[in-house]
Design a protein around this motif. Sequence first.
Motif, PDB file in Angstrom:
ATOM      1  N   LEU A  18       0.823  -1.207   0.000  1.00  0.00           N
ATOM      2  CA  LEU A  18       0.000   0.000   0.000  1.00  0.00           C
ATOM      3  C   LEU A  18       0.858   1.259   0.000  1.00  0.00           C
ATOM      4  CD1 LEU A  18      -2.836  -0.990   2.498  1.00  0.00           C
ATOM      5  CD2 LEU A  18      -2.932  -0.923   0.009  1.00  0.00           C
ATOM      6  N   THR A  19       2.156   1.118   0.222  1.00  0.00           N
ATOM      7  CA  THR A  19       3.055   2.256   0.177  1.00  0.00           C
ATOM      8  C   THR A  19       3.244   2.674  -1.277  1.00  0.00           C
ATOM      9  OG1 THR A  19       4.218   1.462   2.142  1.00  0.00           O
ATOM     10  CG2 THR A  19       5.350   3.094   0.776  1.00  0.00           C
ATOM     11  N   PRO A  20       2.938   3.931  -1.639  1.00  0.00           N
ATOM     12  CA  PRO A  20       2.969   4.333  -3.058  1.00  0.00           C
ATOM     13  C   PRO A  20       4.257   3.984  -3.774  1.00  0.00           C
ATOM     14  CG  PRO A  20       2.009   6.063  -1.714  1.00  0.00           C
ATOM     15  CD  PRO A  20       2.513   5.028  -0.756  1.00  0.00           C
ATOM     16  N   GLU A  21       5.419   4.162  -3.114  1.00  0.00           N
ATOM     17  CA  GLU A  21       6.687   3.903  -3.779  1.00  0.00           C
ATOM     18  C   GLU A  21       6.946   2.423  -4.006  1.00  0.00           C
ATOM     19  OE1 GLU A  21       7.394   7.532  -1.081  1.00  0.00           O
ATOM     20  OE2 GLU A  21       6.153   5.729  -1.133  1.00  0.00           O
ATOM     21  N   ARG A  22       6.162   1.549  -3.354  1.00  0.00           N
ATOM     22  CA  ARG A  22       6.416   0.112  -3.475  1.00  0.00           C
ATOM     23  C   ARG A  22       5.250  -0.639  -4.107  1.00  0.00           C
ATOM     24  NH1 ARG A  22       8.162   0.872   2.039  1.00  0.00           N
ATOM     25  NH2 ARG A  22      10.414   1.193   2.103  1.00  0.00           N
ATOM     26  N   TRP A  24      10.434   7.801   4.654  1.00  0.00           N
ATOM     27  CA  TRP A  24       9.297   7.686   5.574  1.00  0.00           C
ATOM     28  C   TRP A  24       9.707   7.936   7.026  1.00  0.00           C
ATOM     29  CZ3 TRP A  24       4.034   6.447   4.711  1.00  0.00           C
ATOM     30  CH2 TRP A  24       3.696   6.349   3.354  1.00  0.00           C
ATOM     31  N   GLN A  25      10.807   8.633   7.240  1.00  0.00           N
ATOM     32  CA  GLN A  25      11.225   8.925   8.598  1.00  0.00           C
ATOM     33  C   GLN A  25      10.263   9.889   9.293  1.00  0.00           C
ATOM     34  OE1 GLN A  25      15.293  10.286   8.351  1.00  0.00           O
ATOM     35  NE2 GLN A  25      16.115   8.201   8.139  1.00  0.00           N
ATOM     36  N   GLY A  26       9.487  10.609   8.499  1.00  0.00           N
ATOM     37  CA  GLY A  26       8.518  11.533   9.078  1.00  0.00           C
ATOM     38  C   GLY A  26       7.293  10.857   9.636  1.00  0.00           C
ATOM     39  N   GLY A  27       7.215   9.539   9.527  1.00  0.00           N
ATOM     40  CA  GLY A  27       6.075   8.819  10.084  1.00  0.00           C
ATOM     41  C   GLY A  27       4.924   8.712   9.108  1.00  0.00           C
ATOM     42  N   LEU A  28       3.719   8.488   9.653  1.00  0.00           N
ATOM     43  CA  LEU A  28       2.546   8.259   8.804  1.00  0.00           C
ATOM     44  C   LEU A  28       2.196   9.505   8.001  1.00  0.00           C
ATOM     45  CD1 LEU A  28      -0.136   9.735  10.220  1.00  0.00           C
ATOM     46  CD2 LEU A  28       0.156   7.868  11.838  1.00  0.00           C
ATOM     47  N   ARG A  29       1.432   9.260   6.926  1.00  0.00           N
ATOM     48  CA  ARG A  29       1.027  10.346   6.025  1.00  0.00           C
ATOM     49  C   ARG A  29      -0.491  10.329   5.859  1.00  0.00           C
ATOM     50  NH1 ARG A  29       5.300   9.180   1.029  1.00  0.00           N
ATOM     51  NH2 ARG A  29       7.243   9.599   2.172  1.00  0.00           N
ATOM     52  N   ASN A  30      -1.070  11.496   5.781  1.00  0.00           N
ATOM     53  CA  ASN A  30      -2.486  11.664   5.481  1.00  0.00           C
ATOM     54  C   ASN A  30      -2.609  12.211   4.058  1.00  0.00           C
ATOM     55  OD1 ASN A  30      -3.403  10.821   8.023  1.00  0.00           O
ATOM     56  ND2 ASN A  30      -3.062  12.846   8.895  1.00  0.00           N
ATOM     57  N   TYR A  31      -3.123  11.370   3.151  1.00  0.00           N
ATOM     58  CA  TYR A  31      -3.212  11.738   1.735  1.00  0.00           C
ATOM     59  C   TYR A  31      -4.569  12.364   1.411  1.00  0.00           C
ATOM     60  CZ  TYR A  31       1.126   9.366   0.421  1.00  0.00           C
ATOM     61  OH  TYR A  31       2.442   8.994   0.281  1.00  0.00           O
ATOM     62  N   TRP A  32      -4.537  13.378   0.516  1.00  0.00           N
ATOM     63  CA  TRP A  32      -5.742  14.063   0.046  1.00  0.00           C
ATOM     64  C   TRP A  32      -5.717  14.136  -1.473  1.00  0.00           C
ATOM     65  CZ3 TRP A  32      -9.494  16.410   3.320  1.00  0.00           C
ATOM     66  CH2 TRP A  32      -9.182  16.392   4.684  1.00  0.00           C
ATOM     67  N   ARG A  33      -6.903  13.996  -2.063  1.00  0.00           N
ATOM     68  CA  ARG A  33      -7.062  14.273  -3.496  1.00  0.00           C
ATOM     69  C   ARG A  33      -7.565  15.695  -3.625  1.00  0.00           C
ATOM     70  NH1 ARG A  33     -11.096  10.112  -5.483  1.00  0.00           N
ATOM     71  NH2 ARG A  33     -11.485   9.764  -3.268  1.00  0.00           N
ATOM     72  N   GLU A  67       5.865   1.116   6.411  1.00  0.00           N
ATOM     73  CA  GLU A  67       6.079  -0.308   6.654  1.00  0.00           C
ATOM     74  C   GLU A  67       7.253  -0.436   7.632  1.00  0.00           C
ATOM     75  OE1 GLU A  67       4.455  -1.910   2.326  1.00  0.00           O
ATOM     76  OE2 GLU A  67       6.600  -1.496   2.583  1.00  0.00           O
ATOM     77  N   TRP A  68       6.928  -0.632   8.908  1.00  0.00           N
ATOM     78  CA  TRP A  68       7.915  -0.546   9.977  1.00  0.00           C
ATOM     79  C   TRP A  68       9.047  -1.565   9.852  1.00  0.00           C
ATOM     80  CZ3 TRP A  68       8.235  -5.134  12.526  1.00  0.00           C
ATOM     81  CH2 TRP A  68       7.117  -5.973  12.458  1.00  0.00           C
TER      82      TRP A  68
END
Length: 254
Positions: A138-142, A218-227, A210-211
Motif C-alpha cells: 500500500l506504500t505508493p513507492e512500493r 518515511w522517517q517523518g512517520g505516517l502520512r495523510n493523503y488528500w485528493r 512499513e515498519w
Amino acid sequence: MSLPEPIGRHADVMAGLARLLDPLCAQLVARGMGARRLQLDLHRVDHSTLHVQIGLARPMRDPARIAALFSAKVAEVDAGFGIEALRLSAPVTEPLAPEQITTQGGSPARDDMADLISRLGNRIGFEGVQRLHPAPSLTPERTFRLAPAAGAPDPDPCPVPPRPVPPRPIAIFPPEPVLGAFGHPPASFRWRRTRYTTLRATGPERIAPEWWLEDPAWQGGLRNYWRIETAEGPRLWMFHTPRRDHWSVQGEFA
C-alpha cells in the motif's frame, strides 16, 4: 534459397525472406514451438556473408509480424555487388501452445505490446526495456517493481488488499515540498513556483510506513493523503505529515 540473379533492393530481399518465413513458421507450428531469435544470412557475390539477427519479446511464429521486425534491419544492409543466396534460421526457440485467433482479424493487445517491445529491444537492446509490474504494497513507492520486458511472464495479480483502495493518480513521483499550506486541507498553497487554490478535496487516507523496512523517505512517520482539485486545473495527490506538520505533492491525476 539460391537466386538465379543477384538482388540488392530492399523489396527484393524482403520478398525472398517472405518465401523462407512460411516454411520455417510451418515447421515451428508442427513442433509446437515459437522463435525467440531469428537470423537471416545474406550471401553476397563477393563470397562474404551478412548476418541480420532479430530478437523477440515472446515466442512467435507469425510470418507477417516477423517480417515487419526484419524490415528496418534489412534496410541497413549493404548488398555490395548483389546477394545471391539467403538462409533463414531460428537458433533460439521456446514452446508455444496454439492460440485462439480473433474473428475480427485484429491482433490481441498482448501481441501488439510484444511487437513494440521487440522493436525497441532490437533498436536499443533488450536489457534497456523494462516493465512495471504490480507489487503487494500500500506504500505508493512500493506498489510496483521493475522487471525485464522481454520474455517476462504476464504479471501475477496482486493479492486483494484488506480494504478498498481509493483511486491512485496516473503519475506518481518522489514527494515534492509545498509552501504556504495551512489547514486540512489547505485552502491555497504554492507548488512548482505556482500558486494554487483548492476547489475540492477528498480525504484523508492515512498510510503508515512499513515498519519492518528502513526507508529514509518515511522517517517523518505516517502520512495523510488528500485528493485535491485546484481552481487552476491540476488534480493533485497531496499528503500531510503530522509529525513534521509538512505538506508535499506526490502525484497528479489525469
